[in-house]
Every structure is written in C-alpha cells, then in structure tokens.
Design a protein around this motif. Structure first.
Motif, PDB file in Angstrom:
ATOM      1  N   UNK A  29       4.615  -5.633   3.087  1.00 19.82           N
ATOM      2  CA  UNK A  29       4.474  -4.781   4.315  1.00 19.82           C
ATOM      3  C   UNK A  29       4.391  -3.156   3.866  1.00 19.82           C
ATOM      4  N   UNK A  30       5.564  -3.240   3.064  1.00 16.28           N
ATOM      5  CA  UNK A  30       5.909  -1.481   2.770  1.00 16.28           C
ATOM      6  C   UNK A  30       4.516  -1.464   1.244  1.00 16.28           C
ATOM      7  N   UNK A  31       4.377  -2.774   0.530  1.00 16.59           N
ATOM      8  CA  UNK A  31       3.214  -2.286  -0.092  1.00 16.59           C
ATOM      9  C   UNK A  31       1.892  -1.639   0.389  1.00 16.59           C
ATOM     10  N   UNK A  32       1.897  -2.388   0.765  1.00 16.33           N
ATOM     11  CA  UNK A  32       0.292  -2.227   1.638  1.00 16.33           C
ATOM     12  C   UNK A  32       0.395  -0.917   2.902  1.00 16.33           C
ATOM     13  N   UNK A  33       1.462  -0.199   3.347  1.00 14.87           N
ATOM     14  CA  UNK A  33       1.351   0.771   4.283  1.00 14.87           C
ATOM     15  C   UNK A  33       1.446   2.088   3.200  1.00 14.87           C
ATOM     16  N   UNK A  34       1.724   1.532   1.863  1.00 12.15           N
ATOM     17  CA  UNK A  34       1.863   2.543   0.538  1.00 12.15           C
ATOM     18  C   UNK A  34       0.781   2.688   0.010  1.00 12.15           C
ATOM     19  N   UNK A  35      -0.176   1.987  -0.091  1.00  5.84           N
ATOM     20  CA  UNK A  35      -1.314   1.862  -0.748  1.00  5.84           C
ATOM     21  C   UNK A  35      -2.640   2.221   0.520  1.00  5.84           C
ATOM     22  N   UNK A  36      -2.389   1.949   1.216  1.00  4.74           N
ATOM     23  CA  UNK A  36      -2.928   3.137   2.374  1.00  4.74           C
ATOM     24  C   UNK A  36      -2.817   4.233   2.863  1.00  4.74           C
ATOM     25  N   UNK A  37      -1.556   4.570   2.376  1.00  9.10           N
ATOM     26  CA  UNK A  37      -0.979   6.096   2.603  1.00  9.10           C
ATOM     27  C   UNK A  37      -1.743   6.511   1.303  1.00  9.10           C
ATOM     28  N   UNK A  38      -1.622   6.203  -0.231  1.00  7.83           N
ATOM     29  CA  UNK A  38      -2.587   6.297  -1.031  1.00  7.83           C
ATOM     30  C   UNK A  38      -3.966   6.789  -1.130  1.00  7.83           C
TER      31      UNK A  38
END
Lengths: 156, 265
Positions: A29-38
C-alpha cells in the motif's frame, strides 16, 4: 482482573498480526501511495512546464505578429512608392509622347501649308499669266517672260 | 431492552453486572483461556487484516477506488504520526502502529454492541438460558489483552534499546542518569527501572481502565429499564470520542516509547 493463559494467546496473535501487517499489508500500500505521489508530482511539474511553454509561445506569437505587421506596412509603403513612381513615369512618357505628336503635327501642318502656298502661288502665277494674256490678247511666251513671272511669284 | 428486563427478573442488578463482566472461560487456574476475548480479538484482527490485505493486493497507483482511498487515509494518518515523532529508519514501527491503531479501534468499537444483544442471540440459537451465557465481547476490557499488547511493545523497547545502544549502552543509560555522580548510581538505577516498567504498565492499564469503566457504565445504564434509551444514546455518543482516542493514545505512546528507545543520550 484475572491474568491467565489468555495473555499468551493474545501475545501470539499480536505478534502474528504485526508480522503479517509488516510483510503483506504495509509495503504494497505504501509503495502504491508513493508511486502515485510521484506520478502526481510529475504531472504537476509537466503542467507547470506546459504553462510556461504556452506563455513563451504566446510571447513569440505576439512578437512575430508585430514583426509581420511592420513588414506588411513596409511592403505596402514600398508598393505605394513604386506605384507613384510608375504613375509618374507613365505621366512623363505620356507628356513626351504628346509633345512629340504635337510637334510632328505642327511640322506636318507647316509642310502642308508651305506646299499649299507654293501651289497657290503657282496657280496665281498661271491665273496672272492667263489674265495678262486676256488683257494683252496675245500669248505670252513663258520662256521669254519667265523672269517677270518669277518676280511676280516671289512677290506673292 | 426486553432482554435486559427479562434478565433483571431473575438477577439483581449487582449480579447482572457481575455476570456481564465475567469472561467465557475454559481451563483451570492460570491455564484457563478467555474464549470470548481470544475469539473476538482474533476475529477483529482478521477483519482488519483481510480488508487491508485485499486492498494491498489490488492497490493501484492510478485512480484508487473508494475502499482503497479509505485504507490509504488510515495508512497516511498512521504514517504521518510515525514520521512526526520517529525520525530514524525502522521497517517495524509504522506497521506496528497501524496494527495497534486499527485493531484496538475495532476492539474498542465492540463497546457499541448493546450489552445483552450477543447473549440474547446466543440463547435464541442455542436455547440456553441467558443467565448461563457468559460473553464479554469487548476484548480491550480484558487485562489479558491489554497486557499482551503492552508486553509486546515492552519487548520491542528493550530489543531496540539494546540493538541501538548495545547491552553496555543500555545498562549505562539505566544507572548513569538523571544524576551524574557515581554515588547516586543505585538511586538512578531504581528510578530508571521504575520508569521503564511504568511505561507498559501505564499503557495497558490506561486502555483497560477506560474501556472497562465505559463498559461498566453501559451495564449500569442497562439496568435502568426504559430510561436507559436516552441515557444509553448519550453514553454511546460520548464513546465516539473515547474509542478512537484510546486507540490513538495507545498507538502514539507506542511510537514515542520506541523512538525514545532509539535515542542515544
């Protein structure tokens, strides 16, 4: 408040839940959030860039338009000058032609008049001789009296 | 309500409350198990993990669905809380805080289940009289659970203290402060040990005390007969604050204690 073996069971459950959460819940979930933020950050940067590009393009377009207007004005100016020159030249040429035609007409008229005068003179001379003959009732030898005739013609 | 009245007919209110505060237990002495605490806590933990796991499996980096949005909100809230307090690098603290927050929140939320609803349903299905059914559905009113949570946190405090500072560093921290002189080292040691032990104790007793008291008041209200309706509503509405607040405090103090364990003095 009775502590019993439940505490052991709860501790095991707690540890298992935390480990599961640590391994299988938090990272994806954190990876998804960070990817979306990027992605969002990239998108915002791109839109910023696009806005700047648009501004630049607009400035460029305005400048080009101005330049084009100036160019158009200068072209129109040149064309007007050229037109005036052509008109002037044509007018000059026409004037010259007119003068030439007038001069030649004058000359022709002059020649014609001279020729008519001459003819007239000669006919007057003939008429005069014929008159004189009538008066004298005898012919005048043209050859003999040519000097008189010439004098007469010259006097006319 | 009718269930409460029926129960009241056979029990005095003191007995009624005592009955409701007794766990469903099997076994003898220490080796007895509170089946309701274990069952409900594990069930709620599985609810939490299955929801979050299903989101984690289908997590998209594009436009998230509504469930993913909700889950991400919780995760970001926990992540912000962790990042605001703990500045080191640690892969355990954030998931630990998330597990504590959501799990404790769900367990506390069991407080809203009317106190006689579950025994009444069980008696309806099984035919056993309600006075013989023991069911305490709020796991955080069981000190076994809060002590287990705090014990886990305490273990991590010791583990990270030793991992970051070494055994010597950790021991030195225990006797060399707050007073610098060597003659006061024994007093330092006593103070520091008390501080160290007070942390998990306060952590677990705070959660247990708040929820146990809340449940007790719910039970008292349930003995009021028809008047319990407005009073119960007010008390339940008040728990809109208590339930998330206690979960948040437990999570926050866990983060603080673990970040203290990482700090070198």
């Amino acid at each position: 408040m009775n502590i019993n073996a439940t505490i052991i069971g709860q501790l095991i459950a707690f540890v298992v839940f935390v480990i599961f959460c640590m391994k299988f819940v938090w990272p994806p979930i954190m990876a998804a959030i960070e990817a979306r933020q990027a992605t969002i950050a990239d998108g915002l940067a791109a839109s910023d860039r696009a806005a700047k590009d648009l501004e630049l393009a607009q400035e460029k377009a305005t400048a080009q338009l101005k330049e084009a207007k100036v160019q158009a004005a200068s072209i129109v100016d040149a064309a007007k000058k050229h037109e005036a020159k052509i008109i002037e030249e044509a007018a000059g040429k026409a004037q010259a032609e007119k003068e030439k035609i007038l001069a030649s007409g004058h000359a022709e008229i002059e020649t014609e008049r001279n020729r008519a005068k001459e003819e007239l003179r000669q006919q007057v001379a003939i008429l005069a001789v014929a008159g004189a003959e009538k008066i004298l009732e005898r012919s005048i030898d043209a050859a003999v009296h040519s000097d008189i005739l010439d004098k007469l013609i010259a006097e006319l | 309500m009718s269930a409460a009245a029926a129960t009241q007919a056979t029990l005095t209110s003191q007995e009624y409350i005592k009955h409701h505060l007794t766990n469903l237990t099997v076994g003898e002495g220490f080796w007895s198990w509170n089946l309701d605490t274990l069952g409900w806590s594990v069930f709620l933990g599985l609810v939490f993990l299955s929801i979050f796991r299903s989101v984690a499996k289908s997590a998209t980096t594009g436009v998230p669905g509504k469930l993913q949005c909700a889950v991400e909100m919780v995760i970001e809230f926990v992540d912000d809380s962790v990042k605001g307090t703990f500045h080191g690098k640690n892969a355990v603290i954030a998931p630990l805080a998330l597990t504590i927050f959501v799990w404790v929140l769900l367990m506390n939320a069991m407080d809203w289940v009317p106190v006689d609803l579950l025994p009444w349903l069980i008696s309806l299905v099984s035919g056993i009289e309600m006075s013989h059914i023991y069911m305490k559905p709020v796991p955080t009113t069981d000190p076994n659970l809060t002590f287990a949570l705090a014990g886990g946190v305490f273990f991590l405090i010791i583990y990270y203290s030793i991992k970051v500072k070494g055994v010597g560093g950790f021991m030195k921290e225990l006797y060399s402060q707050p007073f610098g002189h060597w003659s006061l080292y024994p007093i330092n040691f006593i103070l520091e040990i008390v501080t160290l032990l007070a942390r998990p104790l306060a952590l677990s007793l705070r959660l247990f005390g708040n929820l146990y008291a809340g449940e007790l008041i719910f039970l008292l209200i349930a003995t009021l007969g028809l008047y319990q309706l407005p009073v119960h509503f007010i008390w339940a509405a008040f728990h809109l604050l208590v339930i998330p607040l206690q979960a948040f405090i437990f999570m926050m103090l866990t983060i603080v204690y673990l970040s203290l364990a990482h700090e070198d003095h």
